[in-house]
Scaffold this active site. Sequence first.
Site, mmCIF file in Angstrom:
data_model
loop_
_atom_site.group_PDB
_atom_site.id
_atom_site.type_symbol
_atom_site.label_atom_id
_atom_site.label_comp_id
_atom_site.label_asym_id
_atom_site.label_seq_id
_atom_site.Cartn_x
_atom_site.Cartn_y
_atom_site.Cartn_z
ATOM 1 N NE ARG A 54 -3.379 -2.469 2.713
ATOM 2 C CZ ARG A 54 -3.325 -3.196 3.830
ATOM 3 N NH1 ARG A 54 -2.576 -2.788 4.856
ATOM 4 N NH2 ARG A 54 -4.001 -4.315 3.922
ATOM 5 N NE ARG A 71 8.219 9.379 2.209
ATOM 6 C CZ ARG A 71 6.980 9.815 2.445
ATOM 7 N NH1 ARG A 71 5.939 8.989 2.283
ATOM 8 N NH2 ARG A 71 6.769 11.040 2.841
ATOM 9 C CG ASP A 114 2.757 6.473 2.499
ATOM 10 O OD1 ASP A 114 1.627 6.284 2.958
ATOM 11 O OD2 ASP A 114 3.806 6.319 3.157
ATOM 12 C CE1 TYR A 171 8.823 0.743 -1.487
ATOM 13 C CE2 TYR A 171 9.786 -1.122 -0.336
ATOM 14 C CZ TYR A 171 8.682 -0.353 -0.670
ATOM 15 O OH TYR A 171 7.442 -0.693 -0.171
#
Lengths: 258, 258
Positions: free
Chosen positions: B50, B198, B52, B111
């Site tokens: 999910r 992040r 952001d 990522y």
Amino acid sequence: MKRVRLVIAYDGTDYCGWQIQPNGITVEEVLNKTIEKVTGESCCVIGASRTDSGVHARGNVAVFDTCSTIPPERMAHAINRKLPKDIVIRHSDEVEPSWHPRYQERILKRYSYHIWNAAWIDPLRSRYCAHVSFPLDIEKMEQGAGYLLGTHDFASFCNIHTQVRNTVRRIDEIRIQKAGSEITIQVCGNGFLYHMVRIIAGTLIRVGRGFYPPERVGEILEQKLRTEAGVTAPPEGLVLEEICYDSQEESGRIKKGR
Amino acid sequence: MKRVRLVIAYDGTDYCGWQIQPNGITVEEVLNKTIEKVTGESCCVIGASRTDSGVHARGNVAVFDTCSTIPPERMAHAINRKLPKDIVIRHSDEVEPSWHPRYQERILKRYSYHIWNAAWIDPLRSRYCAHVSFPLDIEKMEQGAGYLLGTHDFASFCNIHTQVRNTVRRIDEIRIQKAGSEITIQVCGNGFLYHMVRIIAGTLIRVGRGFYPPERVGEILEQKLRTEAGVTAPPEGLVLEEICYDSQEESGRIKKGR
């Protein structure tokens, strides 16, 4: 009154090109309005290249005249603070009051054209690439591109809706590179006719696909007829990378300490 | 009834993330509505990750159940024809009806986090990069990243608004590379907490700037307190590149010719 030169980068996706027009928002219009906010004076920038709707730039050049006390080299920073995120001034400096970004003798322009060559297009590149899903033969594209090098009459590679009479231009370099699924055509020359880079890209795509043999590019050039070349490739693949004003005199920069 | 798996790429700029919510358009919602148009059935995709608001993906995974006669491997093409340009199905296939994209034992996720490290940000990369204008020391960032490799309690690197109790995760690889003005942090591991990549990026930016010595990253990890780490780097720099289901069994793919 000073003449300030700007080097401008923009994502052209959401603009109807450079030049002010009644039917949509343009880069020129946004620059004028933003500079007016910064200087408090009315502003009419003069651009080096009137890029088409949807075409991007990393190095377009423009000038404007101002009585502002903001130092010319700080102007980039001042304007950037008020510009939308998709237009950025990379550099600003002062030039001679008579310096014009189009009417210079030894201009060199560099463009890149980007093709995404795979079954699916990466949505993180689709704003900046034309999508070609059938396989392209890079070696044949390079062979075809070879015919365009040098000084030629590029009438076959010019949109018919042009007011330009002299269609002779010089191409110094064409490089074609592939990285992953992305093919980049880099073109450098002394000037480009209306849609010229996009028609070159469209023609080389036909060569890469096997529709035209590479030597057909030379024949198209000789025929001097727009109908002979490939279709105009879409605007999103095109980036005006750089404009070089190659001699010290033509670059117009005012030396410090004068 | 068949379970169809999709590998999905999207530009997250204009979406309020993956998960359906009342206040804005989401990737999940657009997928459901588009698949409903294609199959004529109501659809509830189940996503693997999910992401952001503003975060991008090249390889998110989702499944949905359908009685459609469209062959599962043709589903990507059928859905892509009706999707907006910023969402693309890269691949579709059939999986076992019980296969779930989140509840698998040996998931690996990769990522990338992108930083534009120069005074001005290229507007052709500003949708996909965080902008850091002060210089960053890549070697120090690499040294700092070294402390994160292996299995650790990453509580310091987790947004406090999480319902997850077990904050132990394993990071297999962190690579930091610079190409021109763009710094890319690649992170690969068995799972990531809320905002973890992040917060790692935000912490390594502090190290690169010289605010934290590299060994501070190890100390932050030991303290298990979110307040110790750097700020959460902005969403536009993050791309979910790939989700690997590493064993044949867990990948769930139904073999042809069964």
